[in-house]
Design a protein around this motif. Structure first.
Motif, PDB file in Angstrom:
ATOM      1  N   GLU A   1     -16.312  -3.234  22.327  1.00 24.48           N
ATOM      2  CA  GLU A   1     -17.139  -2.368  23.163  1.00 24.48           C
ATOM      3  C   GLU A   1     -16.926  -0.905  22.810  1.00 24.48           C
ATOM      4  OE1 GLU A   1     -16.486  -3.179  27.238  1.00 24.48           O
ATOM      5  OE2 GLU A   1     -17.253  -5.233  27.152  1.00 24.48           O
ATOM      6  N   ASN A   2     -15.670  -0.519  22.510  1.00 23.21           N
ATOM      7  CA  ASN A   2     -15.387   0.871  22.124  1.00 23.21           C
ATOM      8  C   ASN A   2     -16.106   1.228  20.829  1.00 23.21           C
ATOM      9  OD1 ASN A   2     -13.774   1.443  24.307  1.00 23.21           O
ATOM     10  ND2 ASN A   2     -11.850   0.953  23.268  1.00 23.21           N
ATOM     11  N   TYR A   3     -16.165   0.280  19.892  1.00 22.95           N
ATOM     12  CA  TYR A   3     -16.862   0.505  18.629  1.00 22.95           C
ATOM     13  C   TYR A   3     -18.342   0.759  18.903  1.00 22.95           C
ATOM     14  CZ  TYR A   3     -17.758  -0.069  13.606  1.00 22.95           C
ATOM     15  OH  TYR A   3     -18.102   0.137  12.295  1.00 22.95           O
ATOM     16  N   GLU A   4     -18.952  -0.116  19.701  1.00 24.34           N
ATOM     17  CA  GLU A   4     -20.376   0.037  20.009  1.00 24.34           C
ATOM     18  C   GLU A   4     -20.643   1.363  20.719  1.00 24.34           C
ATOM     19  OE1 GLU A   4     -22.129  -4.379  20.691  1.00 24.34           O
ATOM     20  OE2 GLU A   4     -20.749  -3.656  22.259  1.00 24.34           O
ATOM     21  N   ARG A   5     -19.787   1.708  21.683  1.00 23.88           N
ATOM     22  CA  ARG A   5     -19.988   2.922  22.459  1.00 23.88           C
ATOM     23  C   ARG A   5     -19.791   4.167  21.593  1.00 23.88           C
ATOM     24  NH1 ARG A   5     -17.484   1.335  26.441  1.00 23.88           N
ATOM     25  NH2 ARG A   5     -15.368   1.998  25.859  1.00 23.88           N
ATOM     26  N   HIS A   6     -18.767   4.150  20.749  1.00 31.20           N
ATOM     27  CA  HIS A   6     -18.474   5.334  19.937  1.00 31.20           C
ATOM     28  C   HIS A   6     -19.582   5.628  18.929  1.00 31.20           C
ATOM     29  CE1 HIS A   6     -15.809   8.337  18.065  1.00 31.20           C
ATOM     30  NE2 HIS A   6     -16.367   7.964  16.929  1.00 31.20           N
ATOM     31  N   PHE A   7     -20.057   4.595  18.255  1.00 31.44           N
ATOM     32  CA  PHE A   7     -21.057   4.801  17.212  1.00 31.44           C
ATOM     33  C   PHE A   7     -22.491   4.590  17.700  1.00 31.44           C
ATOM     34  CE2 PHE A   7     -17.236   3.791  14.671  1.00 31.44           C
ATOM     35  CZ  PHE A   7     -17.215   4.921  13.857  1.00 31.44           C
ATOM     36  N   GLY A   8     -22.636   4.215  18.978  1.00 35.64           N
ATOM     37  CA  GLY A   8     -23.979   4.043  19.526  1.00 35.64           C
ATOM     38  C   GLY A   8     -24.742   2.897  18.885  1.00 35.64           C
TER      39      GLY A   8
ATOM     40  N   ARG B   1     -25.105  -1.711  18.487  1.00 39.84           N
ATOM     41  CA  ARG B   1     -24.914  -2.973  19.200  1.00 39.84           C
ATOM     42  C   ARG B   1     -24.581  -4.078  18.201  1.00 39.84           C
ATOM     43  NH1 ARG B   1     -29.725  -4.757  22.651  1.00 39.84           N
ATOM     44  NH2 ARG B   1     -30.713  -4.627  20.589  1.00 39.84           N
ATOM     45  N   LEU B   2     -23.696  -4.982  18.620  1.00 39.59           N
ATOM     46  CA  LEU B   2     -23.353  -6.113  17.765  1.00 39.59           C
ATOM     47  C   LEU B   2     -24.606  -6.917  17.422  1.00 39.59           C
ATOM     48  CD1 LEU B   2     -21.376  -7.988  16.337  1.00 39.59           C
ATOM     49  CD2 LEU B   2     -20.966  -9.123  18.534  1.00 39.59           C
ATOM     50  N   ALA B   3     -25.512  -7.022  18.379  1.00 37.81           N
ATOM     51  CA  ALA B   3     -26.735  -7.797  18.140  1.00 37.81           C
ATOM     52  C   ALA B   3     -27.519  -7.245  16.947  1.00 37.81           C
ATOM     53  CB  ALA B   3     -27.603  -7.786  19.392  1.00 37.81           C
ATOM     54  N   ASP B   4     -27.446  -5.939  16.740  1.00 36.69           N
ATOM     55  CA  ASP B   4     -28.174  -5.319  15.626  1.00 36.69           C
ATOM     56  C   ASP B   4     -27.390  -5.395  14.317  1.00 36.69           C
ATOM     57  OD1 ASP B   4     -30.256  -4.592  17.356  1.00 36.69           O
ATOM     58  OD2 ASP B   4     -29.200  -2.745  17.930  1.00 36.69           O
ATOM     59  N   TRP B   5     -26.056  -5.493  14.402  1.00 35.50           N
ATOM     60  CA  TRP B   5     -25.219  -5.471  13.208  1.00 35.50           C
ATOM     61  C   TRP B   5     -24.778  -6.860  12.756  1.00 35.50           C
ATOM     62  CZ3 TRP B   5     -21.244  -1.114  12.054  1.00 35.50           C
ATOM     63  CH2 TRP B   5     -21.883   0.130  12.086  1.00 35.50           C
ATOM     64  N   LYS B   6     -24.838  -7.833  13.643  1.00 32.66           N
ATOM     65  CA  LYS B   6     -24.296  -9.153  13.329  1.00 32.66           C
ATOM     66  C   LYS B   6     -24.970  -9.740  12.095  1.00 32.66           C
ATOM     67  CE  LYS B   6     -22.686 -13.327  15.639  1.00 32.66           C
ATOM     68  NZ  LYS B   6     -22.619 -14.068  16.926  1.00 32.66           N
ATOM     69  N   GLY B   7     -24.149 -10.200  11.149  1.00 28.07           N
ATOM     70  CA  GLY B   7     -24.649 -10.775   9.911  1.00 28.07           C
ATOM     71  C   GLY B   7     -24.972  -9.756   8.837  1.00 28.07           C
ATOM     72  N   LYS B   8     -24.829  -8.466   9.143  1.00 27.45           N
ATOM     73  CA  LYS B   8     -25.120  -7.422   8.173  1.00 27.45           C
ATOM     74  C   LYS B   8     -23.823  -6.920   7.530  1.00 27.45           C
ATOM     75  CE  LYS B   8     -29.358  -5.725  10.366  1.00 27.45           C
ATOM     76  NZ  LYS B   8     -30.053  -4.576  10.970  1.00 27.45           N
TER      77      LYS B   8
ATOM     78  N   GLY C   1     -17.410 -12.461   3.223  1.00 29.92           N
ATOM     79  CA  GLY C   1     -18.481 -11.815   2.454  1.00 29.92           C
ATOM     80  C   GLY C   1     -18.814 -10.420   2.936  1.00 29.92           C
ATOM     81  N   GLY C   2     -18.103  -9.944   3.958  1.00 31.81           N
ATOM     82  CA  GLY C   2     -18.306  -8.591   4.451  1.00 31.81           C
ATOM     83  C   GLY C   2     -19.348  -8.476   5.537  1.00 31.81           C
ATOM     84  N   ARG C   3     -19.825  -9.606   6.093  1.00 32.53           N
ATOM     85  CA  ARG C   3     -20.836  -9.575   7.142  1.00 32.53           C
ATOM     86  C   ARG C   3     -20.175  -9.471   8.515  1.00 32.53           C
ATOM     87  NH1 ARG C   3     -22.738 -13.054   3.143  1.00 32.53           N
ATOM     88  NH2 ARG C   3     -21.361 -14.691   3.982  1.00 32.53           N
ATOM     89  N   HIS C   4     -20.695  -8.576   9.356  1.00 33.98           N
ATOM     90  CA  HIS C   4     -20.107  -8.339  10.674  1.00 33.98           C
ATOM     91  C   HIS C   4     -20.312  -9.545  11.586  1.00 33.98           C
ATOM     92  CE1 HIS C   4     -20.456  -4.179   9.197  1.00 33.98           C
ATOM     93  NE2 HIS C   4     -19.464  -3.918  10.032  1.00 33.98           N
ATOM     94  N   VAL C   5     -19.226  -9.911  12.285  1.00 36.03           N
ATOM     95  CA  VAL C   5     -19.313 -10.996  13.258  1.00 36.03           C
ATOM     96  C   VAL C   5     -18.852 -10.545  14.649  1.00 36.03           C
ATOM     97  CG1 VAL C   5     -19.017 -12.780  11.509  1.00 36.03           C
ATOM     98  CG2 VAL C   5     -16.994 -11.850  12.666  1.00 36.03           C
ATOM     99  N   PHE C   6     -18.162  -9.386  14.712  1.00 34.54           N
ATOM    100  CA  PHE C   6     -17.692  -8.899  16.011  1.00 34.54           C
ATOM    101  C   PHE C   6     -17.520  -7.385  15.961  1.00 34.54           C
ATOM    102  CE2 PHE C   6     -13.993  -7.408  18.454  1.00 34.54           C
ATOM    103  CZ  PHE C   6     -14.440  -7.686  19.746  1.00 34.54           C
ATOM    104  N   LEU C   7     -17.901  -6.714  17.073  1.00 34.56           N
ATOM    105  CA  LEU C   7     -17.632  -5.296  17.301  1.00 34.56           C
ATOM    106  C   LEU C   7     -17.092  -5.143  18.710  1.00 34.56           C
ATOM    107  CD1 LEU C   7     -20.919  -3.612  15.936  1.00 34.56           C
ATOM    108  CD2 LEU C   7     -18.747  -3.880  14.716  1.00 34.56           C
TER     109      LEU C   7
END
Length: 217
Positions: free
Chosen positions: A16-23, A25-32, A8-14
């Motif tokens: 560490e490089n993704y989090e660091r590059h875009f500033g 957190r998975l905790a904020d994006w998970k399920g979105k 359905g397009g909901r984030h389940v994993f990011l």
């Protein structure tokens, strides 16, 4: 960078490089979904490509763009693929490489080529106009003028030259200019052309001197 979204397009994993590059957190994006975390145009591009991967059920490579917190645009070469867990649930995964520097260089090269092509076209137009103007002056001049190639073959003749020698202009073009010379000038000229073709030796002849021409009659 790496990421994983459900069907359905909901984030389940990011990664560490993704989090660091875009500033982020998975905790904020998970399920979105992308529409909740990215500008709409970017989200639509991501979702369109995700659906293409799910439909084909095989990996694809695409170039996608993002914007950072500072508003600067970046381009990514992303390899997207499907993943199915043990319960049969499908996901879309991705691995991305930043190609912004390459993209900007390519765009700059394309722009430079386009600019150069435009300048060449403009210069060609200028030269054509200048050539037409010069040809008009030549054709209306009573002074005879002729241009010849390296082998002595006549390439162009103005009206003044045609009248001077009694030939039509088209009768002279393509002929050797020595036809307009009596002996010994004809033999001297042919000898000069022959030496040039054999040795490449060049010298200026016929400037500032009187010559006898040979008319058609």
């Amino acid at each position: 960078i790496g990421w994983l979204k459900d069907e359905g397009g909901r984030h389940v994993f990011l990664s560490e490089n993704y989090e660091r590059h875009f500033g982020v957190r998975l905790a904020d994006w998970k399920g979105k979904t992308d529409f909740e975390v990215w500008p709409r145009a970017i989200a639509e591009e991501f979702r369109r490509n995700d659906r293409a991967v799910l439909a084909a059920n095989k990996p694809i490579e695409v170039i996608e763009s993002t914007t950072g917190a500072d508003g600067r645009q970046a381009w990514w070469l992303n390899r997207k693929f499907t993943y199915t867990d043990s319960s049969g649930k499908r996901y879309v995964g991705g691995l991305g490489v930043d190609i912004t520097a390459r993209k900007l260089a390519e765009d700059g090269l394309h722009q430079l080529n386009a600019t150069l092509e435009q300048r060449v076209k403009e210069r060609a137009v200028e030269l054509t106009r200048a050539s037409e103007h010069l040809r008009a002056l030549m054709d209306t001049s009573l002074i005879g003028a002729v241009t010849i190639g390296e082998t002595g073959v006549i390439q162009s003749v103005n009206r003044g030259m045609s009248l001077m020698f009694g030939y039509e202009q088209n009768d002279l073009i393509g002929k050797n200019v020595s036809m307009l010379m009596p002996s010994p000038d004809r033999e001297n000229h042919d000898g000069y052309i022959g030496r040039y073709l054999r040795t490449g030796e060049k010298r200026i002849i016929g400037i500032g001197r009187e010559v006898i021409g040979r008319r058609k009659d």
